[in-house]
Every structure is written in structure tokens, then in C-alpha cells.
Scaffold this active site. Sequence first.
Site, mmCIF file in Angstrom:
data_model
loop_
_atom_site.group_PDB
_atom_site.id
_atom_site.type_symbol
_atom_site.label_atom_id
_atom_site.label_comp_id
_atom_site.label_asym_id
_atom_site.label_seq_id
_atom_site.Cartn_x
_atom_site.Cartn_y
_atom_site.Cartn_z
ATOM 1 N N ARG A 1 22.042 4.280 6.797
ATOM 2 C CA ARG A 1 21.155 5.339 6.307
ATOM 3 C C ARG A 1 20.428 6.047 7.451
ATOM 4 N NH1 ARG A 1 16.070 4.151 2.253
ATOM 5 N NH2 ARG A 1 14.748 5.856 2.998
ATOM 6 N N GLU B 1 2.096 10.507 -6.576
ATOM 7 C CA GLU B 1 3.137 9.589 -6.115
ATOM 8 C C GLU B 1 2.680 9.010 -4.781
ATOM 9 O OE1 GLU B 1 7.098 10.720 -6.783
ATOM 10 O OE2 GLU B 1 7.955 9.267 -5.383
ATOM 11 N N GLU C 1 1.719 4.088 2.306
ATOM 12 C CA GLU C 1 2.707 3.574 1.353
ATOM 13 C C GLU C 1 3.269 2.206 1.742
ATOM 14 O OE1 GLU C 1 5.993 6.221 0.738
ATOM 15 O OE2 GLU C 1 7.132 4.742 -0.399
ATOM 16 N N LYS D 1 10.761 13.270 9.016
ATOM 17 C CA LYS D 1 9.957 12.035 9.046
ATOM 18 C C LYS D 1 10.024 11.432 10.447
ATOM 19 C CE LYS D 1 10.060 10.767 4.187
ATOM 20 N NZ LYS D 1 9.957 9.723 3.163
ATOM 21 N N ASP E 1 12.068 5.500 6.753
ATOM 22 C CA ASP E 1 11.092 5.975 5.765
ATOM 23 C C ASP E 1 9.718 5.350 5.993
ATOM 24 O OD1 ASP E 1 9.913 7.063 3.564
ATOM 25 O OD2 ASP E 1 11.024 5.915 2.080
ATOM 26 N N TRP F 1 20.226 1.329 -1.212
ATOM 27 C CA TRP F 1 19.126 2.072 -0.601
ATOM 28 C C TRP F 1 19.177 2.099 0.918
ATOM 29 C CZ3 TRP F 1 16.157 5.340 -3.257
ATOM 30 C CH2 TRP F 1 16.173 5.230 -4.648
ATOM 31 N N GLU G 1 17.328 11.224 -3.096
ATOM 32 C CA GLU G 1 16.711 10.380 -4.126
ATOM 33 C C GLU G 1 16.777 11.045 -5.507
ATOM 34 O OE1 GLU G 1 12.842 9.448 -2.436
ATOM 35 O OE2 GLU G 1 13.758 7.872 -1.206
ATOM 36 N N ASN H 1 8.861 15.778 -5.060
ATOM 37 C CA ASN H 1 9.707 15.619 -6.251
ATOM 38 C C ASN H 1 9.127 16.609 -7.255
ATOM 39 O OD1 ASN H 1 11.183 13.549 -5.089
ATOM 40 N ND2 ASN H 1 9.685 12.012 -5.718
ATOM 41 N N GLU I 1 6.918 14.791 10.127
ATOM 42 C CA GLU I 1 6.182 14.384 8.927
ATOM 43 C C GLU I 1 5.650 12.968 9.160
ATOM 44 O OE1 GLU I 1 7.848 15.352 4.909
ATOM 45 O OE2 GLU I 1 7.520 13.231 4.505
HETATM 46 C C1 GCV Z 1 8.067 11.607 -2.836
HETATM 47 C C2 GCV Z 1 9.845 7.498 -0.128
HETATM 48 C C3 GCV Z 1 8.830 7.299 -1.209
HETATM 49 C C4 GCV Z 1 8.989 8.282 -2.340
HETATM 50 C C5 GCV Z 1 8.943 9.684 -1.753
HETATM 51 C C6 GCV Z 1 10.047 9.806 -0.715
HETATM 52 C C7 GCV Z 1 10.011 11.144 -0.027
HETATM 53 O O1 GCV Z 1 11.105 7.106 -0.566
HETATM 54 O O2 GCV Z 1 8.889 5.999 -1.663
HETATM 55 O O3 GCV Z 1 7.956 8.079 -3.255
HETATM 56 O O4 GCV Z 1 9.081 10.643 -2.745
HETATM 57 O O5 GCV Z 1 9.876 8.817 0.267
HETATM 58 O O6 GCV Z 1 9.440 11.199 1.051
HETATM 59 O O7 GCV Z 1 10.551 12.089 -0.538
#
Ligand code: GCV
Length: 857
Positions: free
Chosen positions: A375, A201, A432, A399, A404, A581, A325, A244, A426
Site C-alpha cells: 500500500r 469523523e 486519530e 499525507k 496513514d 487494508w 476507501e 468523505n 497533510e
Molecule cells: C476521512 C483514514 C481515516 C479515515 C479518513 C481517511 C482519509 O483512513 O481512518 O477516517 O477518512 O484516513 O484521510 O481520507
Amino acid sequence: MRISGLSLCWAGSWNLFWRRLQAFAITLFLLATGIGSVQAETGQAAWLRYVPLDPATRAKYSSIPRLVMRVGDSPVLASAEQELTRGLRGLLGGEFRTSTSLNDGPVILMGTLDSVGTVIKDMFSPLNLAGDGYWIADANMGGSACIIITSPNDHGVLYGVFAFLSKIARAENLQSLSEFQVPANTIRMVDQWDNLDGTIERGYAGPSLFFENGRVREDLSRAAEYARLLASVGINTCAINNVNANPRLLEKDFLPQVRRVAEAFRPWGVRLALSVDLSSPQKIAGLPTFDPLDPRVAAWWQHTVDALYAEIPDFAGFVVKADSEGRAGPASYGRTPADAANVIARALKPHGGLLFYRSFVYDHHLDWRNPKNDRARAAYDIFHPLDGQFADNVVIQIKHGPIDFQVREPVSPLIGGLQKTNEAIELQITQEYTGQQRHLCYLLPMWKQVLDFDMRNAGQSTPVRELLSGKIYQRPYGGLVGVSNVGMDPNWLAHPLAMANLYGFGRLAWDPTLSAQAITEEWTRLTFGNHATTVDTIDAMLLSSWNIYESYTGPLGAGTLADILGSHYGPGPESSERNGWGQWHRADNGGIGMDRSVATGTGYVAQYSPAVAKHYESVETTPDELLLFFHHVPYTYKLHSGKTVIQHIYDSHYDGASRAAALVTQWQSLQGRVDQARYEDVLRRLEYQAGHAIVWRDAICNWFARISGIPDEQGRVGHYPGRVEAEDMELHGYVVFDVTPWEAASGGKGVECPSTSESCMASFHFTGTPGRYDIDVRYFDQSNGVSQFRAYLGDQLIAEWSADDHLPATVPNADSSTRYRIPGMALETGDALRIEGRPDGPERAALDYVEFTAANP
Ligand code: GCV
């Protein structure tokens, strides 16, 4: 320039042949001058290349002992010894022998403090040498000049060996050597988001090193190599599967497979961690519940953890993503994250394991119509009230920003908001939202800003890096976690320059006080050699790249303007609005930005300490680069820079795109200094980036011009004098279509060749003044087909190419928009040009435009 009288095929081949001949001649010249005599490299060795130093540099190290003596025995010490001799042989040439007993004469002595102490009775090591720290020092033993590499534990010896080799590879002076290092953080960890089917992912560098077809790979040699790379920068833990998480990993029959990964890691001192799904007791064991307060659930975690430690005694712990999520979590039972974390932490505790609970918990069904919803507030609102309720082997993994991994966010206020709880930040190494390793975006300068940010807790200096290390509130665990997502690509992260992010992450986890400049220079020297021109050029490119990327993607803290509902890659500003979102930028006809102030907004600002909150509460004192994160302002609002918001958006996008183009020229100045394989790989990526930066520039500028109704005062936006739109060409077979979203294509339209046609043609006449031009053909390269293109000038074939890139789109849009450049063509007014496209299934050889730019003389 035209070659009349030749057959079409011959003329085309001649043109291509001529360009190849030129490239060959340049290579010959470089080889003849000695500049180009660099070995081709795949990037697999990363920064551990150990290529021979030049004779003059090598001479500096002539006194290094040729005998290595290891005191003590363990897999990690054996790796350290092996690495030391391997590195020294590579860098300095000749033999390096190993011995287990002390002989007369010079020796490199390595081992833990205790074991080295049995050999040298009167050794005085630095008093503060602790944990994984190391000491590398000159010593005189029986009249012989020796070197000692030591540490309280064998991991530290390994780190010392890597540090010693790095110094030599970077041609550092070793006179009067006494280097003493102790890592600032206990947690120096990477997370991989690998799935059991072998996909990753948000991974952009090929399949998983660990899994394929639902199993752990038979061949784990790359996993072992990865552990070596991680160890070389002091990283001591790796969680190998997606947060996930698939519960299958915890099934009894799967554990022996996981054990094999731990075994591959162990010689490098890297401990294995796993991500777990909180509903595992229900999903695996068939319990009627996964309620963390249910005794059956607690018992299940305990015996599962015990079974795990029976297989992997040095297991590091679990990572948990819950109530986020769509993942199951304690909220299903009205329980808190502390309840959920503690039940697993209790099971891990007797084995010394840690539980990493992610604070990335938020509701992705927020009502966007409510201006008070935010959020960004979620992590602090949920976790701050629980401070003090977590077990002492729980670490909250936060994070770096409240949303994000956007290109610019303020530091997460939760980092300052936990005082009785262990915490780790994190960071995202895999890019990404920052170009997915197709764009150069070196994140170290951003991470440094985050780590150096002063939270001003209780009015005192409380920099993020010290909150994380546990220094300020005396927490036993803390540090940095990086989401790395390396893959089977030989170069680990695919883009050779992206590897600087992985290296830099490790170095910051070890010592967050290091400067971005210092770390960058280390990486460049290790990866590309010590030549001053090479080092200066690459350092400058890296250090400017985050700002460049930000300039054409996410202005003034508005967050990403990427397509957040799909790829998270190309521009898609609409996608951040009118959905749950919560990544809203609130751009409308009147203005832009999220009002997060206490006075009139969502109140998010109050989550910071009073000193920081005061700064962000006021629109005047909020720095320009975060203005739109904290405030909603009209487009005509004047920034500290003196520009209006809207003009800043236009200017920064034009500036960013032109600086992205300049990266290509900077890199080209290194031809012959960098081995051809890596040179060409990076060049191809930078050229792509320069083209895609134009897609970003045009999409964002046109979108804001339309929504604000305010034109660019420099007249650039919406006016492209050198551009011929495909929909305005004479079309044979091609049909015009609307691109979605409209801003993804010039003029909102493209042309596509129906899949029932064998080929289609778009032609036009050049109307510019005679001269030499670079011709850019803008087309759409989807991942679900390989269309073919040919370009003709009159009857002459001037280029042919395949749309065979792997861009993240199956339709023509801003993700698949790319360009093919035909450089330096001499053109006369009225010249006929045509593009021929051959579709391939759903990929319809779609075109957007052709653009002419005067070529460099
Ligand atoms: C692993 C973001 C990413 C997801 C990721 C999520 C997370 O939303 O797009 O792919 O999921 O962060 O950090 O849990």
C-alpha cells in the site's frame, strides 16, 4: 487503618470524606501561600487569554502608547483593531483608546503599507515585505515614541497585531522593536472532517462547530471564534466538511447556509473551502455520468462553481478525496486524477480558487498473500507519472507518510517526486492513531523531522519544507494542511495540552524553520503563563510525549499496532494482518517487518532519490526507528543500540509505560501554579493515560512473547506479582469470559455480571506483606452503559465509582480497559477485599484484575 465499629455506610463515607478533606486542605494551603490564586479556566480562550501580567512585567511596557490609530477600513482591519485593544487592556490593564486621525503624542499606528504611507511620508519598510507578511517597528513621529504595525495587505496587519500581543503576553523585550515576518507558505490551511449530522469523523472533542441535524448551525459564534484562533497563528483557509463528502453541500438551496460560515470566517481573514464528492454531477444533477471528460460534467462544475462564487466571492476552493476507501473517482471511467482535478480546477480558475486533490488514493482490497503488494507505494505510483499534467491551480495534498498518520513513518516519497505540480503536506492534528486526545502526544517534534527531512533530489539539498513552499521548483502555491477536527468541547480539542498541536501546526505553516522548542515555549507561556517552573515542566512533558507514546504503541517503525479495523485506538496487532487494508507489519514466528527493499522486497525504496534510497535499502544503514518499515528481520536481529528486536519491543513498552506514569508526577508538581480546573482536567487524563499505557504494554509484549516464543530476558512479560486476576477470585454472580482479542485482558479473561443480575461480587484475600499500597482495579468501561462499582476492605467501603467515561468501545476490550486507583491503603496480610459491580444493560461491570503496588511514602 480500619475503622471498626462504624456502620458500613458511615465507614465508607468517612474514608471518602477524609480524602476530600485532604484535597481541600492542600487547596487552602496553596491559596494561603499565594501559589493557588489562579483563576479557573475552561481552555476556551486557548492561547489568546490576555490575562493581566504581574506588576513587574507590566512595568516593562509602561511606554506602550495608549492610543491606537487604524488607517483604512475593512472587516479584517476592524478585527485587528478590536483585538489589539482587547489584548492590551487584558494584559496591561487600563484604557486603550482608538482614533482615526493622527494626534500629537504616542500612538500605535496600524494599517496596510499604502495607507500608513499616507500618514508617514518618509517611512522605510523592509524591502522584502510581501504578501501576508508584517512589520512591527518602533517609530519616532513628531518627537513621540510610536509603534507601527503594517503589512502589504490587511490580513498581514491582523497577523502583526496577534504577533505583537503574543510578545507582550510572553513578556518579551520590546526595545528597539523591528520585527519583519513573511510566511514561508501560501497554503496555511486546516481541514475539518465534519458531517452534516453534526458528528466529526475522527473527531474527539464533541460535535461540529458548523453543522447539526443536516443543516448549518443557527449559532455560528464558535465558528467565528475558531477563525479568530486560526488567524492568530496565520492560518488563512478552513475546509469545513468531511473529505468523505456529502454532495448535499453543493445543492443550490444549501449554498446560502454555507455562505453564513464564510461570513463568520471573513472578519478574521479565513477563507472557506469545501470537500466535494466527484460523483456530485450524477448525484445532485442526475446526469448519467460523472466522467470528468464528459462536456456535460464540465459544464455542471462550471455553473455550480459560478453559483458558489456568487454567494461567496472569496471562496478558497475544493478538497477532493477520490478512488479511495470506497469514494467515487475517475478510475470508474478509466480517467486519471489529473483529468478529474483539471475539470474542476478549470471551473475555479476564473474566480481564483484552488483544487486540493488528495494523494491518499489506494486499493483497500489488496491481496495480503502477495509479498510484493504494498500500500505504501500507491500515492507515488499513481501521481508521479502525472507530474506536469495538473492545472496550475491544482494542489496535490499529500499525507506526510506513505501509509496513514502512523506514529512513525518515513516521509512520503511523493513529496520529492512532484516537480511540476503544486503540493501541500497533510498533517493530522486530531490524534486519530496517536491517542485520540486521551493520551498526551505532542506531534511537533515529529512534524519537524518530516519538514526538515532532506529528499536529496538530484543530489542537492532539497528539504521537505522547501519543496512544499514551492521554493525549489518555483511553484506558485504550496504549504501545509492540518486535519484539525476541533469540536464544541469548550477546550476545542478536549485535552488542554493537545491544543499545543493546533498552535504548533499554525506556527510551522507560517515558518517551518522554527524549532520545536521555540514553538513549544511560546505556546506554554501563552497558555499557562510565564513562570519558569511551569514553562520548563510543561515544555519537557510536551517534548517527550511523542517518544513516550511511540515507545508503548509502535516500535521500530512497525506502524501502528492499534486496532486498525475499528477504533484506531487501543492495541490490536492482529488487525493489521490478513486483510486488504495493507497496513501490514508481517510479524510471524520467525520475525517482523515489511521488506520494502528493491533487492528482495516490494521495491518501495526506489521511489526515493538515489541518495535516500541507498540509505533505506540496506538494513545496516536504516535507522532503528524505521527498521521494521523497510525490512523484515528475525526477532534476534541486533539493532544499532545493541539490543535484539524482541528485547527492544519488551523494554520500550516497559519504559514507555513507566514514563507515561512519570508524566502524572511531573504534572502534579504544578498543583497550584495552574488553575484548578485545567489542573484537574489534565491530571485526570494523564492518570488515565498511565493506566492505558499498561494495557498497551501488556497486550503488545504478551502478543510478541507468544508469537516469537522468546521470553523477556528481564522476566517481566507474563509475570505480574502484584496482580490478582478477576477469574481467580471468589465469584458471586460474576461469570468468567474470554476477552477478544485475548491480549486485551490480563490472562485473556475477565469476569462479567450478567445483565439479568442486580449486582455481582468478586472477593479475595491480600497475600502480600503488610504495608501501604495503591490498589488498581482494572475494569472495562464501555460507551453503552454506566455500571457502578464499590470496593470494600473487610466491611469498610474504600471506594465507589461509575464506569461513565466515553471510551470508543461497546464491548470489553483493549479500548474499554481502564482502571480505578485507590491510593495509599494500609493492608495486612490476609485482609479481605471485594469488588461489587452493578451492570447497566450491555455494560456488565466487567473486571480484569486488581493490582497492588507499594505506595510512595
Ligand atoms: C476521512 C483514514 C481515516 C479515515 C479518513 C481517511 C482519509 O483512513 O481512518 O477516517 O477518512 O484516513 O484521510 O481520507
